[in-house]
Motif scaffolding. Structure first.
Motif, PDB file in Angstrom:
ATOM      1  N   ASN A  76      -7.121  16.079 -19.404  1.00  0.00           N
ATOM      2  CA  ASN A  76      -8.005  15.181 -18.670  1.00  0.00           C
ATOM      3  C   ASN A  76      -8.228  15.674 -17.244  1.00  0.00           C
ATOM      4  N   GLN A  77      -7.154  16.164 -16.602  1.00  0.00           N
ATOM      5  CA  GLN A  77      -7.287  16.678 -15.235  1.00  0.00           C
ATOM      6  C   GLN A  77      -8.168  17.921 -15.202  1.00  0.00           C
ATOM      7  N   LEU A  78      -8.049  18.780 -16.208  1.00  0.00           N
ATOM      8  CA  LEU A  78      -8.887  19.973 -16.259  1.00  0.00           C
ATOM      9  C   LEU A  78     -10.347  19.608 -16.478  1.00  0.00           C
ATOM     10  N   PHE A  79     -10.595  18.573 -17.273  1.00  0.00           N
ATOM     11  CA  PHE A  79     -11.971  18.114 -17.459  1.00  0.00           C
ATOM     12  C   PHE A  79     -12.530  17.601 -16.135  1.00  0.00           C
ATOM     13  N   ASP A  80     -11.699  16.859 -15.388  1.00  0.00           N
ATOM     14  CA  ASP A  80     -12.117  16.378 -14.061  1.00  0.00           C
ATOM     15  C   ASP A  80     -12.420  17.555 -13.140  1.00  0.00           C
ATOM     16  N   LEU A  81     -11.550  18.559 -13.175  1.00  0.00           N
ATOM     17  CA  LEU A  81     -11.735  19.740 -12.329  1.00  0.00           C
ATOM     18  C   LEU A  81     -13.027  20.470 -12.692  1.00  0.00           C
ATOM     19  N   GLY A  82     -13.289  20.601 -13.996  1.00  0.00           N
ATOM     20  CA  GLY A  82     -14.518  21.249 -14.430  1.00  0.00           C
ATOM     21  C   GLY A  82     -15.751  20.516 -13.943  1.00  0.00           C
ATOM     22  N   SER A  83     -15.678  19.195 -13.929  1.00  0.00           N
ATOM     23  CA  SER A  83     -16.809  18.395 -13.446  1.00  0.00           C
ATOM     24  C   SER A  83     -17.071  18.648 -11.971  1.00  0.00           C
ATOM     25  N   VAL A  84     -16.004  18.700 -11.183  1.00  0.00           N
ATOM     26  CA  VAL A  84     -16.140  18.967  -9.749  1.00  0.00           C
ATOM     27  C   VAL A  84     -16.743  20.350  -9.514  1.00  0.00           C
ATOM     28  N   LEU A  85     -16.271  21.337 -10.287  1.00  0.00           N
ATOM     29  CA  LEU A  85     -16.768  22.696 -10.120  1.00  0.00           C
ATOM     30  C   LEU A  85     -18.221  22.840 -10.574  1.00  0.00           C
ATOM     31  N   SER A  86     -18.690  21.917 -11.411  1.00  0.00           N
ATOM     32  CA  SER A  86     -20.073  22.002 -11.882  1.00  0.00           C
ATOM     33  C   SER A  86     -21.056  21.324 -10.933  1.00  0.00           C
ATOM     34  N   ALA A  87     -20.547  20.839  -9.796  1.00  0.00           N
ATOM     35  CA  ALA A  87     -21.411  20.230  -8.779  1.00  0.00           C
ATOM     36  C   ALA A  87     -21.727  21.256  -7.701  1.00  0.00           C
TER      37      ALA A  87
END
Length: 213
Positions: A76-87
């Motif tokens: 879940n944390q990695l998914f959150d991190l991926g979302s931040v990096l996709s901004a």
């Protein structure tokens, strides 16, 4: 947050571009896409590790449950991190989840707890000995690749410093966890042998074989 996906294909990426958060389109080999793509790859390897640990019946039910809880949270944390990096430029929306200081502290507490039952290393570890050990080492190396990609991205665009700190600690966690599951399962832990030691051992064996009448 509610998410509903009715269709996977959109055809919008047929030209080799993809949309970042906010709608800005970039090439699919853009360094930002490469960074969060590697996060997605790591997440898949964590899923394989979860499956390998769940199937490792030599581990106690308590061990499997504790590791499962850690790995599920990491996904879940990695998914959150991926979302931040996709901004673009590390933007996003207010309150966007990102693993920060508490996530890093939790990883450190978990490592400290596992280390208590592990012997100090006398050489470098080689992956293998059991499926959980091997997959967790794959996670470790994949996590280092993510860290390198994010560092490259940070030289060109804005990246939250928490992201780099979390990835650095996460790869350490995978290393300790790989050793821990091997220890708890009673599996072999392979260590790197210094080449000179191998040569001496081989020479000693040949010498002994010649002396046998």
């Amino acid at each position: 947050m509610s998410v509903r996906i009715n269709r996977v294909y959109t055809r919008s990426g047929d030209d080799g571009t993809t949309a970042l958060i906010g709608g800005v389109r970039v090439s699919k080999d853009h360094i930002r896409v490469e960074a969060y793509g590697c996060v997605d790859e790591l997440n898949s390897f964590v899923g394989l590790s979860r499956s390998a640990i769940a199937a490792e019946k030599v581990l106690t039910a308590k061990d499997r449950k504790e590791l499962e809880n850690h790995l599920r949270k990491m996904q879940n944390q990695l998914f959150d991190l991926g979302s931040v990096l996709s901004a673009p430029q590390g933007g996003g929306w207010e309150g966007m989840p990102l693993p920060g200081a508490e996530a890093v502290a939790e990883l450190e507490r978990s490592m400290d707890a596992m280390q208590k039952s592990l012997k100090p290393l006398e050489s470098f570890v080689l992956p293998g000995g059991s499926w959980p050990n091997a997959w967790l080492h794959v996670c470790r190396t994949a996590c280092r690749r993510v860290e390198r990609r994010v560092l490259t991205l940070s030289r060109a665009e804005k990246v939250p410093p928490e992201a780099i700190r979390y990835l650095n600690r996460l790869s350490d966690w995978f290393f300790v966890a790989a050793r821990y599951v091997a220890h708890r399962a009673g599996a072999t832990e392979y260590l790197w042998e210094y080449p000179e030691k191998k040569k001496k051992t081989s020479a000693t064996r040949k010498s002994r074989s010649r002396s046998v009448p």
